[in-house]
Design a protein around this motif. Structure first.
Motif, PDB file in Angstrom:
ATOM      1  N   UNK A  80       0.869  -1.176   0.000  1.00 40.55           N
ATOM      2  CA  UNK A  80       0.000   0.000   0.000  1.00 40.55           C
ATOM      3  C   UNK A  80       0.904   1.224   0.000  1.00 40.55           C
ATOM      4  N   UNK A  81       0.956   1.903  -1.138  1.00 40.53           N
ATOM      5  CA  UNK A  81       1.891   3.021  -1.257  1.00 40.53           C
ATOM      6  C   UNK A  81       3.311   2.502  -1.175  1.00 40.53           C
ATOM      7  N   UNK A  82       4.068   3.032  -0.236  1.00 41.80           N
ATOM      8  CA  UNK A  82       5.453   2.602  -0.066  1.00 41.80           C
ATOM      9  C   UNK A  82       5.619   1.582   1.052  1.00 41.80           C
ATOM     10  N   UNK A  83       4.524   1.213   1.669  1.00 40.97           N
ATOM     11  CA  UNK A  83       4.610   0.311   2.826  1.00 40.97           C
ATOM     12  C   UNK A  83       3.928  -1.014   2.537  1.00 40.97           C
ATOM     13  N   UNK A  84       4.475  -2.074   3.109  1.00 37.34           N
ATOM     14  CA  UNK A  84       3.834  -3.383   3.012  1.00 37.34           C
ATOM     15  C   UNK A  84       2.858  -3.564   4.169  1.00 37.34           C
ATOM     16  N   UNK A  94      12.469  -4.666   5.942  1.00 34.32           N
ATOM     17  CA  UNK A  94      11.704  -3.460   5.634  1.00 34.32           C
ATOM     18  C   UNK A  94      10.535  -3.232   6.575  1.00 34.32           C
ATOM     19  N   UNK A  95      10.041  -1.997   6.580  1.00 31.81           N
ATOM     20  CA  UNK A  95       8.900  -1.643   7.428  1.00 31.81           C
ATOM     21  C   UNK A  95       7.610  -2.265   6.886  1.00 31.81           C
ATOM     22  N   UNK A  96       6.693  -2.557   7.787  1.00 31.67           N
ATOM     23  CA  UNK A  96       5.398  -3.090   7.372  1.00 31.67           C
ATOM     24  C   UNK A  96       4.384  -2.865   8.485  1.00 31.67           C
ATOM     25  N   UNK A  97       3.107  -2.908   8.129  1.00 31.32           N
ATOM     26  CA  UNK A  97       2.014  -2.830   9.096  1.00 31.32           C
ATOM     27  C   UNK A  97       1.412  -4.220   9.264  1.00 31.32           C
ATOM     28  N   UNK A  98       1.074  -4.548  10.500  1.00 30.82           N
ATOM     29  CA  UNK A  98       0.366  -5.794  10.789  1.00 30.82           C
ATOM     30  C   UNK A  98      -1.089  -5.461  11.069  1.00 30.82           C
ATOM     31  N   UNK A  99      -2.007  -6.019  10.286  1.00 29.48           N
ATOM     32  CA  UNK A  99      -3.434  -5.828  10.494  1.00 29.48           C
ATOM     33  C   UNK A  99      -4.083  -7.178  10.779  1.00 29.48           C
ATOM     34  N   UNK A 100      -4.790  -7.264  11.889  1.00 32.27           N
ATOM     35  CA  UNK A 100      -5.464  -8.505  12.281  1.00 32.27           C
ATOM     36  C   UNK A 100      -6.958  -8.241  12.337  1.00 32.27           C
ATOM     37  N   UNK A 155       5.309  -1.792  12.034  1.00 25.76           N
ATOM     38  CA  UNK A 155       6.628  -2.373  12.213  1.00 25.76           C
ATOM     39  C   UNK A 155       7.633  -1.641  11.350  1.00 25.76           C
ATOM     40  N   UNK A 156       8.555  -0.929  11.986  1.00 26.41           N
ATOM     41  CA  UNK A 156       9.658  -0.339  11.237  1.00 26.41           C
ATOM     42  C   UNK A 156      10.739  -1.399  11.132  1.00 26.41           C
ATOM     43  N   UNK A 157      11.931  -1.015  10.630  1.00 24.29           N
ATOM     44  CA  UNK A 157      13.018  -1.977  10.572  1.00 24.29           C
ATOM     45  C   UNK A 157      13.204  -2.574  11.956  1.00 24.29           C
ATOM     46  N   UNK A 158      13.538  -3.844  12.032  1.00 19.42           N
ATOM     47  CA  UNK A 158      13.581  -4.556  13.312  1.00 19.42           C
ATOM     48  C   UNK A 158      14.449  -3.856  14.342  1.00 19.42           C
ATOM     49  N   UNK A 159      15.505  -3.224  13.926  1.00 17.85           N
ATOM     50  CA  UNK A 159      16.411  -2.573  14.868  1.00 17.85           C
ATOM     51  C   UNK A 159      15.745  -1.394  15.545  1.00 17.85           C
ATOM     52  N   UNK A 160      14.774  -0.739  14.860  1.00 20.37           N
ATOM     53  CA  UNK A 160      14.149   0.457  15.405  1.00 20.37           C
ATOM     54  C   UNK A 160      12.774   0.195  15.989  1.00 20.37           C
TER      55      UNK A 160
END
Length: 201
Positions: free
Chosen positions: A32-36, A73-79, A186-191
């Motif tokens: 979605x746009x630039x984000x998964x 990479x960053x992503x959103x989790x939708x449940x 969820x941003x990169x795991x480190x952040x």
């Protein structure tokens, strides 16, 4: 989403979903746009309220952070839960749709709209609505005769016809239109830890 990624995510997430007393119905990754966006659809015989959705979302989020299943990479989790017009593909889906009006596509050709009254291993006991004032009729429908089946929305449906309570506002019309019942960014795991702290603040 590749089949390999889909299978890997299902293998990873299904035990956690089951531990919460829910079934994992769908897993999909969309852009979605630039984000998964990782969309997870869950359900149970009694439905799933917001508290259960929040619990499973937290468990899935923590598990995903421990792995590289979604990459860096960053992503959103939708449940969310299945939509009102959910497709019926598993035995449990038909059981949960008892007393619901369903549109069937038959292998022999043609469509059938009927209400599921009972389900057993052989198939379905259906009530076919009467037309032009005629009385409803009953018929059996074997599972092998069903090509596709989808629950129909009934705006005037009485609560007494509902086999299980589950607020329609908590449903997703399909996997692609899933409501953001529990949304985790969820941003990169480190952040990711810092992001969570900022959100809580």
């Amino acid at each position: 989403m590749s089949t390999t990624q889909s299978e890997r995510l299902r293998e990873l997430l299904e035990p956690l979903v089951a531990s919460q007393g829910l079934d994992l119905e769908e897993v999909a990754v969309d852009t979605v746009g630039r984000k998964r966006v990782l969309r997870v659809v869950v359900d149970s015989d009694a439905g799933a309220d917001l508290d259960r959705i929040a619990d499973v979302s937290r468990a899935l989020s923590a598990k995903l952070d421990e792995t590289d299943a979604m990459g860096a990479g960053a992503y959103d989790l939708e449940v969310g839960t299945p939509g009102a017009e959910r497709a019926l593909t598993e035995y449990r889906h038909f059981v949960r749709a008892t007393d619901r009006l369903v549109k069937f596509q038959l292998h022999e050709g043609g469509d059938l709209v009927a209400r599921i009254r009972a389900v057993d291993e052989a198939g379905l006991d259906l009530e076919v609505p009467g037309v032009k004032g005629r009385k409803a009729t009953t018929r059996k429908l074997a599972f092998p005769d069903i090509a596709k089946a989808r629950v129909q929305v009934e705006f005037n449906r009485k609560d007494s016809d509902t086999s299980r309570a589950k607020p329609a506002a908590h449903d997703a019309d399909d996997l692609d239109d899933a409501d953001d019942l529990s949304d985790t960014d969820h941003a990169d795991h480190a952040d990711h830890t810092n992001d969570k702290k900022e959100e809580e603040a």
